[in-house]
Design a protein around this motif. Structure first.
Motif, PDB file in Angstrom:
ATOM      1  N   GLY A  74      21.203  19.967  76.012  1.00  0.00           N
ATOM      2  CA  GLY A  74      21.696  19.434  77.076  1.00  0.00           C
ATOM      3  C   GLY A  74      22.774  18.389  77.030  1.00  0.00           C
ATOM      4  N   ARG A 335      32.466   9.340  80.791  1.00  0.00           N
ATOM      5  CA  ARG A 335      31.339   9.039  80.309  1.00  0.00           C
ATOM      6  C   ARG A 335      31.244   9.644  78.858  1.00  0.00           C
TER       7      ARG A 335
ATOM      8  N   LYS B 545      19.400  15.167  88.362  1.00  0.00           N
ATOM      9  CA  LYS B 545      20.658  14.551  88.297  1.00  0.00           C
ATOM     10  C   LYS B 545      21.620  16.079  87.670  1.00  0.00           C
ATOM     11  N   GLN B 556      29.964   7.568  88.960  1.00  0.00           N
ATOM     12  CA  GLN B 556      28.812   7.592  88.210  1.00  0.00           C
ATOM     13  C   GLN B 556      27.623   7.191  89.051  1.00  0.00           C
ATOM     14  N   ARG B 585      25.653   5.182  80.963  1.00  0.00           N
ATOM     15  CA  ARG B 585      26.360   5.523  79.664  1.00  0.00           C
ATOM     16  C   ARG B 585      27.899   4.820  79.993  1.00  0.00           C
TER      17      ARG B 585
HETATM   18  C1  LIG Z   1      29.530  19.965  79.043  1.00  0.00           C
HETATM   19  C2  LIG Z   1      29.175  18.779  79.698  1.00  0.00           C
HETATM   20  C3  LIG Z   1      29.810  18.430  80.739  1.00  0.00           C
HETATM   21  C4  LIG Z   1      29.398  17.191  81.312  1.00  0.00           C
HETATM   22  N1  LIG Z   1      30.053  16.636  82.491  1.00  0.00           N
HETATM   23  C5  LIG Z   1      29.638  15.451  83.158  1.00  0.00           C
HETATM   24  C6  LIG Z   1      30.407  15.254  84.561  1.00  0.00           C
HETATM   25  O1  LIG Z   1      31.042  15.920  84.885  1.00  0.00           O
HETATM   26  N2  LIG Z   1      29.752  14.122  84.760  1.00  0.00           N
HETATM   27  C7  LIG Z   1      28.901  13.260  84.311  1.00  0.00           C
HETATM   28  O2  LIG Z   1      28.380  12.148  84.886  1.00  0.00           O
HETATM   29  N3  LIG Z   1      28.298  13.603  83.072  1.00  0.00           N
HETATM   30  C8  LIG Z   1      28.674  14.912  82.497  1.00  0.00           C
HETATM   31  N4  LIG Z   1      28.025  15.162  81.673  1.00  0.00           N
HETATM   32  C9  LIG Z   1      27.135  14.289  80.644  1.00  0.00           C
HETATM   33  C10 LIG Z   1      25.854  14.083  81.214  1.00  0.00           C
HETATM   34  O3  LIG Z   1      25.901  13.347  82.158  1.00  0.00           O
HETATM   35  C11 LIG Z   1      24.947  13.469  80.105  1.00  0.00           C
HETATM   36  O4  LIG Z   1      25.387  12.251  79.550  1.00  0.00           O
HETATM   37  C12 LIG Z   1      24.951  14.114  78.690  1.00  0.00           C
HETATM   38  O5  LIG Z   1      24.297  15.275  79.122  1.00  0.00           O
HETATM   39  C13 LIG Z   1      23.858  13.669  77.758  1.00  0.00           C
HETATM   40  O6  LIG Z   1      22.783  13.042  78.516  1.00  0.00           O
HETATM   41  P1  LIG Z   1      22.440  11.559  78.596  1.00  0.00           P
HETATM   42  O7  LIG Z   1      23.544  10.804  78.956  1.00  0.00           O
HETATM   43  O8  LIG Z   1      21.263  11.599  79.732  1.00  0.00           O
HETATM   44  O9  LIG Z   1      21.630  11.046  77.360  1.00  0.00           O
HETATM   45  C14 LIG Z   1      28.552  16.415  80.847  1.00  0.00           C
HETATM   46  C15 LIG Z   1      27.867  16.770  79.841  1.00  0.00           C
HETATM   47  C16 LIG Z   1      28.079  17.989  79.034  1.00  0.00           C
HETATM   48  C17 LIG Z   1      27.628  18.484  77.822  1.00  0.00           C
END
Ligand SMILES: Cc1cc2nc3c(=O)[nH]c(=O)nc-3n(C[C@H](O)[C@H](O)[C@H](O)COP(=O)(O)O)c2cc1C
Ligand SMILES: Cc1cc2nc3c(=O)[nH]c(=O)nc-3n(C[C@H](O)[C@H](O)[C@H](O)COP(=O)(O)OP(=O)(O)OC[C@H]3O[C@@H](n4cnc5c(N)ncnc54)[C@H](O)[C@@H]3O)c2cc1C
Ligand SMILES: NC(=O)c1ccc[n+]([C@@H]2O[C@H](COP(=O)([O-])OP(=O)(O)OC[C@H]3O[C@@H](n4cnc5c(N)ncnc54)[C@H](O)[C@@H]3O)[C@@H](O)[C@H]2O)c1
Ligand SMILES: [Zn+2]
Lengths: 419, 998, 92, 204
Positions: A74, A335, B545, B556, B585
Motif C-alpha cells: 500500500g 505527501r 481513504k 489533505q 504526513r
Molecule cells: C502510488 C501512490 C500514489 C499516491 N497518491 C496519493 C495522492 O494522490 N494523495 C495522497 O494524499 N496520498 C497519496 N499516496 C500516499 C498515501 O496517502 C499514503 O501516504 C501511503 O500509501 C502510505 O500510507 P500511510 O501514509 O497511511 O502510512 C499515494 C501513494 C502511492 C503508493
C-alpha cells in the motif's frame, strides 16, 4: 457476490449503487486450517489465492496484523518490470509479467495495470554498455527490451534537461515497453476479494505473536485473536521478516530492515507518460492515474522499522528530480511516507523452505517486491503446497548465501543498504 | 475593468491607497495591497473560481487559509506557471495573472461538466469494477486510461524549466514556536525573556493568527495593536528570530523541523539574487506548537455551491479584508463561534437572513443577535442548497426534531461545524492523538519528543486560555533548555464565555431527492461514497481513504477528514476514536519541489572534481567525460577526428613513441607505521612483507565475501611508509574500509592511513620513448639498470623537489608515472610536454587509456563488476596459500571456484574486422530462438592498433581452458548484431612483457 | 533528522556520518582455525531487531572515527555512543 | 622548496576574480571572500600513547602548541594547529619554510606519522556580517556566535563537500575543502553570497 463488470456499474447507477456487497468477508478465525499465510500484503494474499485456485486447498487463512494492504503493497511506487539481467531473476520476473498481463481478468478486479513502459536513463557510454548487457540478456531470454538513443529518449521524455547545462547529460536509455505501473491498493484488494471468493479466510487485526513448533515441525501459531492450528505456515511479512522468523526460532537471517521513502506531488494533468529512472542519482518517477507524480529514491540508509523517513533523503530525491527535470520546480510535493524493506544480502528474494518443517519463508524483497506479487504468490503457493520449490524459485533458497550461490544483480555484495 | 462591488467603504487591513491590477482568466480586476487573490476576487464578486476533480462541479472560495480545497488556480504564466495554487494564500501584487484550472476553454462552459450528470455511474472506485476488457490483456484498460488520465489531475505543469532559484538554510535554537497567533506570540515572549534563542515561524505575511480578524480587546487595546506591539517587542530582541511567510511543513526525528519561507512569492519576480523560496532546517531544543485550528464544514445536499463558505473565513473577509462575500447571508452552525460571523456581516451592512443552529441551547451570543434583529432558528439544519455556477440562491432548512421545513433565499452561506485543532505537526512528531469526548475533538495526546501544544492547537479556543497556555509553555520550554523560568503576565481580554459545541456530522436528507452531500470537496467524495465503501467492506479509515480518495487532495482533508471518519463511524456503529483517523504526513501544506531540492541543482547538482591540470586539458582541446564526479579528458580530437579516429591515433602514437595521461583521479592512500606491511598482508591477497624499499607491487583486495573488490599498485617508500593507489571509483570506499579495519578490528596494529589523493597529481608517460622524456625531467637515473620495472623513488622533477617517480605501466609499454604536488602539476605537465615534443608526444585521454589496457588484458571496472573472483579474472595465482587475508575463506566456497565459472578471456572477430561491442552477450548457437543460453558476455572492447583489428575482453563459462581458439557468437540483439568471434588470450600486445622490462 | 553524539566531536547531524551496520557482529579473525561458517555468519547474518540496536557509524565528514551507536530502530532515538573499539557503556 | 621562479598555482587560478558583486546594500558587501594560498599544511597523526609528547614536540619545533581538545584550533599570528581527529592535527602556515621538514626533524616516526597536505586543500577565508549566513546555507552545524566561536574548528559536510571550518573571530572563518572540489566550492559560495552582496579580495 456480484461479478464486477461495466454492466453492473451501470445497473448500480440506476439503483443508487446499493447492490454491492462486501469485497471480502470479516470471518472469525477457525481453530485449524490446512495452511496459514502470515501477512496480508500483496504476496500473502496472492499466495492464498493461488493455493486455493491452483493447488486445490480450501481451508486457508491469511493473518494480517493491521488492515489488509497496509504494508508495503500500500505504499510503494508501483513500478512493474521484468528487466533483469541474471538468469534466475529474469525467468521469475518474466513469469510475473505474464501473470500481470492477465491479472485483472483473472481476479475480476481492475488493477489498472498500465504497460506504459519504463526507461532507465544512462549518462555515460559505460552506463550504456552496462544497460546493453542487461538488455541483450533480456532479449535472449525472450523479454522485451529496447536500447534508446538520446533522441529517442527525448521523444518519450521531452521534459528532461537536454540543455547542455545538465550535470549528467542523457546519453540514452534502456526501455522495457511492457513495463509500467499498477494501482497498488487494487492489487491487494483484488487478490483479497478473489481469495475470499474461493473460501480463504482473511483475518485482519490478527497479529502473529508466536509459533507452536514440536520436533522441528510447525503445528500452529499464536495470534492476538487466539491460537490457530496448521501444519503448513507461510511467512510473507516483508519488512518484518526478521521479527516474525525470530518468533519461530530463526534468528539472525541474511536480512536487514531498512526504510524506503516515496512521495507524491499535487495532482497534475498528464505530465509524464512512462516510468523513468535517473542513472546518476537515486530518483525514479511515474505519474499516477490520479495525476500525482510519484517519486522514489534511495533508502535512508540505516536499519529502521519506522514507516516514516527523514528530510535529507526527500531533499536528495528532489535534487535529483530538479537536476533531471527542471520543470518540476514549481510543482509541489503533496505527501511523503516510508515503508520498511527486508533488504537481503544479495538484493534478491527468498522463497524457500526453512529448517523448520512445514514453515516456509517468502521475503527479502528489497524495494522490488511489488512487481513480483503475482509470481511470488504463485511460486510460494507451489512451495507451500508441494513442500518444495518450483523450478522458477529454486534458486531463491535461504541457504544460498552459505553455499555462495548469490544472485547479485547490482554486484555490491553483502551490504544490504546498497542493493 | 470591473469594480470592487463587494468591498466595504472602510475597515480591514488593506491599503486602499495602493490599488493593484490583476487578471483572472480573461478579465482584469483591481484589488488593494494587503489582499489575497481570494479576497480580491470576492471583492469583485467573482464566485465561480474552479471546477472539482471528478464531476467538474462549479466551485467557489471556501476558506481563507491553507485548508482551501476549491479555489486552486494557475498562478503566473509561462515558465513561472504554478498549478494548484491556493487563491487564499496568494498575496496580491500588481500585475498578477491567474487562471482557473481543470476545465475546457472556459470555466463557465466547461464541457466536462456533463460528468456531473453521470455521477450516479461514477461512484467511488467504479474503475476497479470495469474496463477490464473481454480479452486477457491490458489493451482496453490502457485505451480507457488515456481518457481517465486526461480528465484527472487538477492543474497543469508548464513543462518549462523553472527560471527561479531556491535555497536552504539551517538554524539551531533552544525554542521553536510554530504559529504566531496569540498563543504562539505569548509563548515566544515568555520563552525569550531570559536569553534563550527563540525562533518564531508563521505562515502568513504577518503574525497574529485568528486574532487579526477578531474584534477582541487585549489589555484595553485593539487586538491588532497588541499583536503589533508584541511582534515589535520580539523583533527588538537579539535572541529572537522571526520567520514570516514561513510554513513549518514537517516535524522529523530529534526535534528537527523543516520549514519553507516564501521569500519572493508576494512579488511578481524574485528581487536581485534572492531565492524564490528557502527551506529552513531548524533544529530545536524544545518546540511549542501553536498552529491553531481548522474550522470544519457542514455536510448537506449541494453544500459545494459557490457562496457556501466557512463562517470563520467569511468573518475574515469582512474584518481583515473589508469584503462582504454576499448580500443576503444565512449562517449555519453547531457552535458559538459563527455567531460572531453573523454579527460581523450584519455590522458590515449585509442582510443576515437567519442563523440556523443545530443546537437547542441558547448561545451566549444569542442576545447580541436578537439586538440586531437577526433571526435564530434553533434545533435545525440546512438540508440542501439550491443554485448554479453563479452561486447559491437559497437553502432548505429542516427542524432536526421533525417538521418545519422552510426555504431561505440567500447568496451566501457561512457555516461552522466547530474547530478541529491542527494536529499535523504534533502527529508527525510521533505523538498519538486523543479523543476529547467532552469537546468532541481530537487533541494532542502524550508527547514523544520535546514539544508541547498550546492554544487552539491544543483544543483550547478561548483567547484567555490561549494566552495563558502560551505564556506557561514558553516559560517551561525555556527552563527545560536551561534558561530561567519567567512566566509572563497574561494580559486581560474582553471575551465572553461560549456555550458548548455540539457537532452534527451529517445533515438529514431533504424530503425530496438525494442531492450529493460533499465531504471532500476537492476530490468529490460524497456521503454516498462513504456509505458505498462501508457496504463493500472498506471500513477501516485507511481503506475508506484509499477507496474513495477522501482527504487525498491538495488540502489533505483539512476540512474533510473529521466529517468523513465520523460518518464512517456512524455507519459502523462505533465511536469516532474507535474508527480513528488516517496518518498525518508531511508536508503540512504542499511544498514546491524547487525549494526542497535547494540550490544545488542543474550544473551544481553534484560538485565537480577537477584535477590540477584541468585547464591544460581544456587548452589542448580535450573532450570531457564524467568519471564518477571527477571530470577527465576523454580524448583530444584533432580537426575532424571522431572519437574512434582519435583514440586509434593516440594509441598508435603512444605505442609508437610516447604519450602522456593525467591519472590523478586514482585514489592515493599514505600508510605509515611499523605494522604497515603486516596490514597490507591482511587486506591484499598477495605478499607484502618482503617488498623492498623503492619498489612497487600490484595488489588486489577482496570483499569479505571473497569477491574481487579493488586493485592497484602499492609502493614501499621506506621501511614503514607505503603509498597505495586504488581505482578512481573505489577510492573513498577503500579509505573508509581501511579505517574500519584499523580502528575496529585490528586496533593493535600501529598504522596510520591518510588520503593523499588531493595532494598529488599523477601523470603517466608511456611508450618506447618515455624514458628519454622522463630523463629530461627528473634528477635521478632512469636507465633500466638504475630504475628497473616496478621501481619507486623520490625525485626532483622539472626543478620541483619532493616529487615521486614510479616505473609502472597500465598500457604494457615502457612507462613511468610521476607524482607532483598539485600546485606545481600544471607546470611539470607543460615541461613534460615540451620535453616530449621532439618525440611527438601525444596527450591521451580515458578512451586511449582504456584501449591500451584492453590491448594489454588488464582488468578494470567492467570486469570488476562485483560478481567476479580473483580467479575468474585470471589472478588466482596471486592468492597466497601461505597466509590468511580478507575474503580468502569465502572465496573458496564451492560455488566460487570450479570449471563452470565465467572466466576472463579475449576475443577477436572471426573475420578480423567487424567491431565488437561491450554489453554483448555470448552464445554458442547463431540462430537459436529465445530463451537462448548465454555462456558469457563481452565486458570491454577496443581496437588493437598494432595488429589492426578489433578486440574484446570478456568472461566466458570455463574460460580459455574450454574455449581457446574456438568460435562463439557475440550476440547484441538490441541492435540485431551477431558476430562470430574467436576466443583468445586476453593479452594482445607484448604477451611476454618485454616492453615493460625493457 | 537523527543526531548522533560523536564521542569526540559532540552531537552532529547524521548527514556527517555513514552507516556501517550491525555491531554485534564479531570479526572472526584471520586465522586458519576459524571456520568457514564463522566467516559466513559474520558476513551474511544480522541482528535485525525492532528496538535498541547496536551499530557502527563512521564520522566520515568529521573526525573520521568509526563509532558504536546504540539506537532504537523504531523511534530512532540514540541511546548511547562510544568509540568503536570500546564496549557500550564504557567511555574512553 | 621549489625554485622560487615557479609559482604555486591554486585550484582557483583560472576563475578567481576580485571585485564586488551581487546585491550590495548601499554599495556595501555583506561578505568578503579571499583565498588563502601557498600554505604549508602538515598533518601530524600521533600514536595515541605519544599524544602528549607530540604536542610538546610540535610546540618546540614549529612554535605552536596543538590542543588535544576536540574541535579546537590554536592559532598565533602566522601559524595554526587545528584539531582533525583524535591525536591528529593540521599545522598550517603561509609557506615560508619547509614545515614538513621542520616538524619531521623533531617529531619522529615512532611518535607520529607526518604527511604533507600543503597542496591538497583549497582554502577560502570568509568574513563580514553575513559570513555565518553563507555557511548556514551549506551545513547543519549550529553557526550561532555563542556556539561556533573563535578558536573552534569543525569538520563537517558543507554544500555536500567535506570541509573543515575554522572560526577566527566573530565573523571570520577559514574553510578548507579538498583541492579538486575547489572550483565547485568557490562557485557555490559566491552563489550563496550573492544575495548579501560580496567582495572578492586579493589572495592572502
Ligand atoms: C502510488 C501512490 C500514489 C499516491 N497518491 C496519493 C495522492 O494522490 N494523495 C495522497 O494524499 N496520498 C497519496 N499516496 C500516499 C498515501 O496517502 C499514503 O501516504 C501511503 O500509501 C502510505 O500510507 P500511510 O501514509 O497511511 O502510512 C499515494 C501513494 C502511492 C503508493
Ligand atoms: C516506498 C516503497 C517503494 C517501493 N517501490 C516499488 C516499486 O516501484 N516496484 C516494486 O516492485 N516494488 C516496490 N517496493 C517494494 C514492494 O512494495 C514490496 O517488496 C512488496 O510490497 C512486499 O510484499 P508484500 O506486498 O507482501 O508486503 P506487505 O504489504 O508489507 O505485507 C506484509 C504484511 O505482513 C503484515 N505483518 C507483519 N508482521 C505480522 C505479524 N506478526 N502478524 C501478522 N501480519 C504481519 C504486515 O502488516 C503487512 O501487511 C517499494 C516499497 C516501498 C516501501
Ligand atoms: N471561539 C471559538 O470557537 C474559536 C475556535 C478556534 C479559534 N478561536 C480563536 O483562535 C485563536 C487561537 O489562537 P492560536 O494562537 O491558538 O491559533 P491561531 O489560529 O490564532 O494562530 C495560529 C497561527 O499559526 C499559523 N500556522 C499554523 N500552522 C502553521 C505551520 N505549520 N507553519 C507556520 N505557521 C503555522 C497560522 O497561520 C496562524 O497564524 C484565539 O484567538 C481563539 O479565540 C476561537
Ligand atoms: Zn567525530
Amino acid at each position: 457476490m456480484s461479478r464486477y463488470s461495466a454492466l453492473e456499474v451501470l445497473k448500480g447507477g440506476l439503483t443508487g449503487q446499493k447492490h454491492w456487497q462486501r469485497a471480502w468477508r470479516d470471518p472469525e478465525p477457525k481453530q485449524e486450517y490446512d495452511a496459514i499465510i502470515i501477512g496480508g500484503g500483496g504476496h500473502g494474499l496472492a499466495t492464498a489465492y493461488y493455493l486455493a485456485k491452483l493447488h486445490g486447498m480450501s481451508r486457508i487463512a491469511v493473518c494480517e496484523k493491521g488492515y489488509l494492504g497496509g504494508g508495503n503493497v500500500g505504499r510503494n511506487t508501483t513500478i512493474v518490470r521484468s528487466n533483469y539481467m541474471l538468469e534466475d531473476n529474469a525467468h521469475f520476473y518474466e513469469h510475473g509479467m505474464k501473470l500481470w498481463e492477465e491479472l485483472s481478468q483473472d481476479i475480476n478486479f481492475n488493477v489498472m495495470f498500465s504497460q506504459r513502459g519504463i526507461i532507465n536513463l544512462a549518462h555515460s557510454d559505460a552506463q550504456m554498455d552496462a544497460f546493453a548487457r542487461r538488455g541483450n540478456a533480456m532479449r535472449l531470454n525472450g523479454i522485451d527490451a529496447e536500447l534508446l538513443t538520446r533522441d529517442q529518449v527525448k521523444e518519450h521524455l521531452p521534459m528532461l534537461d537536454y540543455s547542455g547545462k545538465a550535470r549528467f547529460p542523457v546519453y540514452g536509455g534502456l526501455q522495457q515497453p511492457r513495463g509500467g505501473t499498477a494501482r497498488h491498493d487494487a492489487v491487494a484488494w483484488g487478490y483479497a476479494r478473489a481469495a475470499d471468493m474461493l473460501g480463504v479466510d482473511i483475518l485482519q487485526n490478527c497479529e502473529v505473536t508466536g509459533f507452536d513448533i514440536h520436533d522441528g515441525k510447525v503445528q500452529g501459531i499464536q495470534t492476538t485473536r487466539g491460537a490457530i492450528k496448521s501444519g503448513k505456515v507461510g511467512i510473507a511479512v516483508a519488512g518484518n521478516t526478521s521479527r516474525v522468523c525470530a518468533l519461530a526460532g530463526l534468528n539472525r537471517l541474511p536480512i536487514e530492515s531498512h526504510k524506503l521513502q516515496a512521495m507524491v506531488s499535487e495532482p497534475l494533468k498528464p505530465f509524464i507518460d512512462t516510468v523513468c529512472t535517473f542513472g546518476a542519482g537515486h530518483f525514479y518517477v511515474s505519474q499516477s492515474d490520479k495525476g500525482g507524480l510519484v517519486f522514489g529514491g534511495d533508502l535512508d540508509g540505516y536499519n529502521s522499522y519506522a514507516q516514516r523517513g527523514n528530510l535529507p533523503m526527500v531533499a536528495h530525491v528532489l535534487q535529483c528530480g530538479m537536476a533531471l527535470m527542471p520543470a518540476i520546480g514549481r510543482i509541489r510535493l503533496l505527501r511523503h511516507w516510508a515503508g520498511v524493506m527486508d533488504m537481503s544480502m544479495d538484493g534478491s528474494p527468498i522463497i524457500s523452505t526453512t529448517p523448520v518443517k512445514g514453515l516456509y519463508l517468502n521475503g527479502g524483497w528489497c524495494y522490488g517486491g511489488f512487481k513480483a506479487t503475482p509470481a511470488s504468490g504463485w511460486c510460494f503457493a507451489h512451495t507451500v503446497a508441494q513442500d518444495r520449490p518450483h523450478r522458477l524459485n529454486e534458486a531463491f533458497t535461504l541457504d544460498r548465501f552459505e553455499r555462495g550461490y548469490l544472485i547479485d544483480e547490482k554486484g555490491v555484495g553483502p551490504i544490504p543498504a546498497l542493493h | 475593468m470591473a469594480t470592487q462591488s463587494n468591498r466595504l467603504p472602510g475597515g480591514g487591513e488593506i491599503d486602499r491607497g495602493k490599488p493593484l491590477t490583476f487578471r483572472f482568466d480573461d478579465k482584469t480586476y483591481t484589488g488593494f495591497q494587503g489582499d489575497t487573490l481570494a479576497s480580491a476576487l470576492l471583492a469583485n464578486n467573482v464566485k465561480l473560481v474552479g471546477r472539482s476533480f471528478k464531476y467538474h462541479r462549479p466551485r467557489g472560495v471556501f476558506s481563507a487559509g491553507p485548508e482551501e480545497p476549491n479555489a486552486l488556480v494557475h498562478l503566473r504564466s509561462g515558465d513561472r506557471q504554478e498549478p494548484n495554487t491556493r487563491a487564499t494564500m496568494i498575496e496580491l501584487y500588481d500585475g498578477l495573472i491567474a487562471e482557473s484550472q481543470n476545465r475546457g476553454k472556459s470555466l463557465r462552459n466547461d464541457p466536462q461538466r456533463i460528468n456531473n450528470l453521470f455521477k450516479a455511474f461514477l461512484p467511488a472506485g467504479f474503475y476497479y469494477k470495469t474496463f477490464m476488457g473481454p480479452f486477457r490483456n491490458t489493451r482496453l484498460w490502457m485505451f480507457i486510461e488515456g481518457f481517465i488520465r486526461k480528465s484527472a489531475g487538477m492543474g497543469a505543469a508548464s513543462g518549462l524549466p523553472d527560471p527561479d532559484h531556491y535555497d536552504q538554510m539551517s538554524r539551531h535554537c533552544e525554542i521553536l514556536v510554530i504559529g504566531g497567533g496569540p498563543a504562539g506570540l505569548m509563548a515566544a515572549k515568555s520563552a525569550a525573556a531570559n536569553g534563550a534563542r527563540v525562533i518564531l515561524v508563521d505562515d502568513r505575511a504577518d503574525p497574529g493568527g485568528q486574532l487579526r480578524y477578531e474584534q477582541y480587546e487585549i489589555d484595553g487595546k485593539k487586538g491588532l495593536d497588541w499583536i503589533n506591539e508584541t511582534v515589535a517587542g520580539l523583533e527588538a530582541m537579539d535572541n529572537v528570530f522571526i520567520l514570516r511567510r514561513t510554513t513549518a511543513f514537517g516535524y522529523y526525528d530529534h526535534n528537527f523541523i523543516g520549514c519553507v519561507e516564501r521569500v519572493c512569492d508576494h512579488l511578481p519576480e524574485p528581487e536581485g539574487n534572492k531565492p524564490r523560496q528557502r527551506v529552513w532546517n531548524l533544529q530545536a531544543g524544545h518546540v511549542v506548537l501553536a498552529t491553531g485550528s481548522h474550522e470544519q464544514p457542514m455536510v448537506f445536499g449541494n453544500n459545494d455551491l459557490p457562496g457556501i463558505m466557512l463562517a470563520g473565513a467569511v468573518r475574515t473577509y469582512v474584518n481583515q479584508y473589508g469584503v462582504v462575500p454576499g448580500k443576503r447571508a444565512v449562517v449555519f452552525t453547531s457552535c458559538d463561534d459563527a455567531y460572531r460571523t453573523a454579527i460581523a456581516l450584519h455590522d458590515a451592512g449585509t442582510t443576515v437572513v437567519a442563523l440556523v443552529d443545530t443546537r437547542k441551547l441558547d448561545s451566549s451570543y444569542a442576545q447580541q443577535l436578537l439586538d440586531r434583529k437577526i433571526r435564530i432558528i434553533n434545533d435545525s439544519a440546512i438540508v440542501s442548497a439550491q443554485g448554479n455556477a453563479d452561486g447559491v440562491t437559497s437553502v432548505e432548512v429542516h427542524s432536526l426534531s421533525g417538521g418545519g421545513a422552510q426555504r431561505l433565499d440567500c447568496d451566501l452561506v457561512a457555516m461552522s461545524n466547530g474547530w478541529a485543532p491542527a494536529l499535523h505537526l504534533f502527529s508527525q512528531s510521533g505523538g498519538k492523538t486523543a479523543w476529547d469526548a467532552d469537546r468532541n475533538i481530537f487533541v494532542p495526546g502524550d508527547s514523544k519528543q520535546a514539544e508541547c501544544s498550546v492554544g487552539a492547537a491544543n483544543g483550547n479556543f478561548s483567547l484567555k486560555t490561549c494566552l495563558e497556555e502560551g505564556s506557561a509553555a514558553g516559560a517551561m520550554a525555556a527552563s527545560s533548555t536551561g534558561f530561567n523560568t519567567a512566566v509572563q503576565a497574561v494580559p486581560a481580554v474582553s471575551e465572553i464565555h461560549e456555550s458548548a459545541y455540539e457537532p452534527l456530522w451529517e445533515c438529514p436528507d431533504p424530503a425530496k431527492g438525494h442531492p450529493k452531500k460533499f465531504v471532500d470537496h476537492q476530490d468529490d467524495v460524497a456521503v454516498s461514497d462513504i456509505q458505498l465503501a462501508y457496504r463493500e467492506g472498506y471500513i477501516s479509515v485507511e481503506h475508506l481513504k484509499r477507496y474513495t480518495t477522501l482527504g487525498m487532495g491538495t488540502d489533505q482533508g483539512k476540512t474533510s477528514n473529521v466529517p468523513g471518519l465520523a460518518i464512517m463511524a456512524e455507519a459502523r456503529g462505533c465511536s469516532i476514536p474507535e474508527a480513528g483517523h488516517t496518518t498525518f504526513r508531511p508536508p503540512y501544506t504542499p511544498v514546491s519541489m524547487g525549494a526542497l531540492g535547494g540550490a544545488e541543482t542543474g550544473e551544481h547538482y553534484m560538485p565537480i572534481r577537477r584535477t590540477a591540470i584541468d585547464s591544460w586539458h581544456e587548452e589542448q582541446g580535450c573532450k570531457w567525460i564524467d568519471a564518477g564526479i571527477w571530470r577527465r579528458p576523454r580524448y583530444y580530437p584533432q580537426s575532424g577526428e571522431t572519437i574512434r579516429d582519435a583514440f586509434i591515433r593516440e594509441t598508435g602514437m603512444t605505442r609508437g613513441s610516447v604519450g602522456m595521461c593525467d591519472v590523478t583521479t586514482l585514489g592515493k592512500i599514505d600508510l605509515q607505521g611499523p605494522d604497515t606491511a603486516e596490514f597490507l598482508e591482511r587486506i591484499y591477497i598477495n605478499h607484502w612483507m618482503k617488498l623492498p624499499v623503492g619498489k612497487a607491487r600490484y595488489g588486489m583486495m577482496l570483499r569479505e565475501d571473497g569477491i574481487a573488490y579493488d586493485d592497484g599498485v602499492t609502493s614501499r617508500m621506506s621501511e614503514n611508509h607505503f603509498v597505495m593507489t586504488t581505482t578512481t571509483a573505489n577510492a573513498v570506499k577503500v579509505m573508509a574500509n581501511l579505517e574500519f579495519y584499523l580502528q575496529v578490528i585490528w586496533p593493535e596494529l600501529r598504522v596510520q592511513v591518510t588520503s593523499v589523493t588531493e595532494q598529488w597529481s599523477a601523470i603517466a608517460v608511456a611508450g618506447p620513448n618515455s624514458r628519454k622524456v622522463i630523463q629530461k625531467i627528473v634528477d635521478i637515473d632512469v636507465s633500466n639498470e638504475a630504475f628497473p620495472f616496478m621501481g619507486a623513488s623520490g625525485c626532483v622533477a622539472a626543478g620541483i623537489p619532493g616529487c615521486r617517480l614510479f616505473r609502472i605501466s597500465f598500457s604494457g609499454e615502457l612507462a613511468f608515472e610521476i607524482n607532483v604536488p598539485c600546485d606545481y602539476a600544471r607546470y611539470v605537465c607543460e615541461k613534460i610536454y615540451e620535453a616530449g615534443r621532439e618525440f611527438d608526444i601525444v596527450p591521451y585521454g580515458t578512451e586511449t587509456l582504456g584501449n591500451m589496457r584492453i590491448e594489454k588484458g588488464h582488468v578494470a571496472g567492467p570486469e570488476l563488476d562485483g560478481r567476479t573472483t580473483a580467479d575468474d579474472l585470471g589472478l588466482g595465482m596471486m592468492m597466497s596459500k601461505k597466509k590468511e587475508f580478507v575474503g580468502k575463506r569465502l572465496a573458496y566456497r564451492d560455488s566460487m571456484t570450479g570449471e563452470n565459472r565465467k572466466k576472463f578471456v579475449g576475443f577477436v572477430p572471426a573475420d578480423g574486422k567487424t567491431p565488437l561491442k561491450a554489453g554483448a552477450q555470448i552464445v554458442v548457437n547463431e540462430n537459436a530462438a529465445p530463451p537462448v543460453e548465454m555462456i558469457g558476455h563481452v565486458t570491454s572492447t577496443g581496437y588493437c592498433v598494432e595488429h589492426d583489428h578489433p578486440i574484446g575482453l570478456g568472461l566466458i563459462r570455463g574460460g580459455l581452458d574450454a574455449w581457446k581458439d574456438r568460435v562463439v557468437y557475440m550476440s547484441y540483439p538490441l541492435r540485431n548484431i551477431i558476430v562470430p568471434m574467436k576466443v583468445v588470450s586476453p593479452v594482445f600486445v607484448d604477451p611476454e612483457g618485454e616492453r615493460l622490462h625493457g | 533528522m537523527i543526531r548522533i553524539n560523536c564521542p569526540w566531536c559532540g552531537e552532529r547531524n547524521m548527514v556527517e556520518f555513514t552507516y556501517g551496520g550491525d555491531a554485534n557482529n564479531v570479526y572472526p579473525g584471520l586465522s586458519e582455525e576459524t571456520s568457514e561458517k564463522q566467516y559466513f555468519e559474520y558476513t551474511y547474518l544480522r541482528d535485525n531487531p525492532c528496538g535498541p540496536h547496536l551499530e557502527y557509524w563512521h564520522h566520515v565528514n568529521g573526525c573520521r572515527q568509526w563509532i558504536k551507536v546504540k539506537r532504537d530502530t523504531l523511534t530512532h532515538e540514540v541511546i548511547a555512543t562510544v568509540p568503536a573499539d570500546k564496549p557500550v557503556g564504557e567511555k574512553e | 622548496m621549489a625554485d622560487p621562479a615557479v609559482k604555486r598555482r591554486s585550484a582557483l587560478f583560472e576563475i578567481y576574480r576580485t571585485g564586488e558583486f551581487g546585491d550590495l546594500v548601499k554599495g556595501k558587501a555583506g561578505v568578503s571572500i579571499c583565498e588563502r594560498h601557498a600554505l604549508s599544511i602538515i598533518q601530524v597523526a600521533a600514536w595515541k600513547d605519544q599524544t602528549d609528547a607530540v604536542i610538546a614536540t610540535i610546540e618546540v619545533a614549529a612554535g605552536i602548541k596543538p590542543s588535544a581538545e576536540p574541535c579546537s584550533a590554536i592559532s598565533s599570528e602566522d601559524i595554526s594547529a587545528i584539531w582533525l581527529g583524535p591525536a591528529r592535527w593540521l599545522i598550517v602556515e603561509k609557506e615560508t619554510r619547509d614545515l614538513h621538514a621542520v616538524i619531521g626533524a623533531d617529531v619522529t616516526a615512532d611518535m607520529a606519522a607526518i604527511t604533507d597536505q600543503s597542496h591538497s586543500r583549497c582554502v577560502l577565508r570568509l568574513s563580514g556580517p553575513q559570513s555565518r549566513n553563507v555557511l548556514r546555507k551549506g551545513t547543519t552545524l549550529d553557526m550561532d556566535p555563542g556556539h561556533f566561536a573563535p578558536g573552534d574548528a569543525r569538520t563537517t559536510s558543507l554544500f555536500h563537500m567535506n570541509a573543515l571550518i575554522h572560526c577566527l573571530d566573530e565573523e571570520t572563518f577559514d574553510i578548507y575543502v579538498a583541492r579538486s572540489f575547489g572550483q565547485s566550492f568557490y562557485e557555490v559560495i559566491i552563489h550563496a553570497a550573492a544575495e548579501y552582496g560580496y567582495q572578492v579580495a586579493d589572495r592572502i
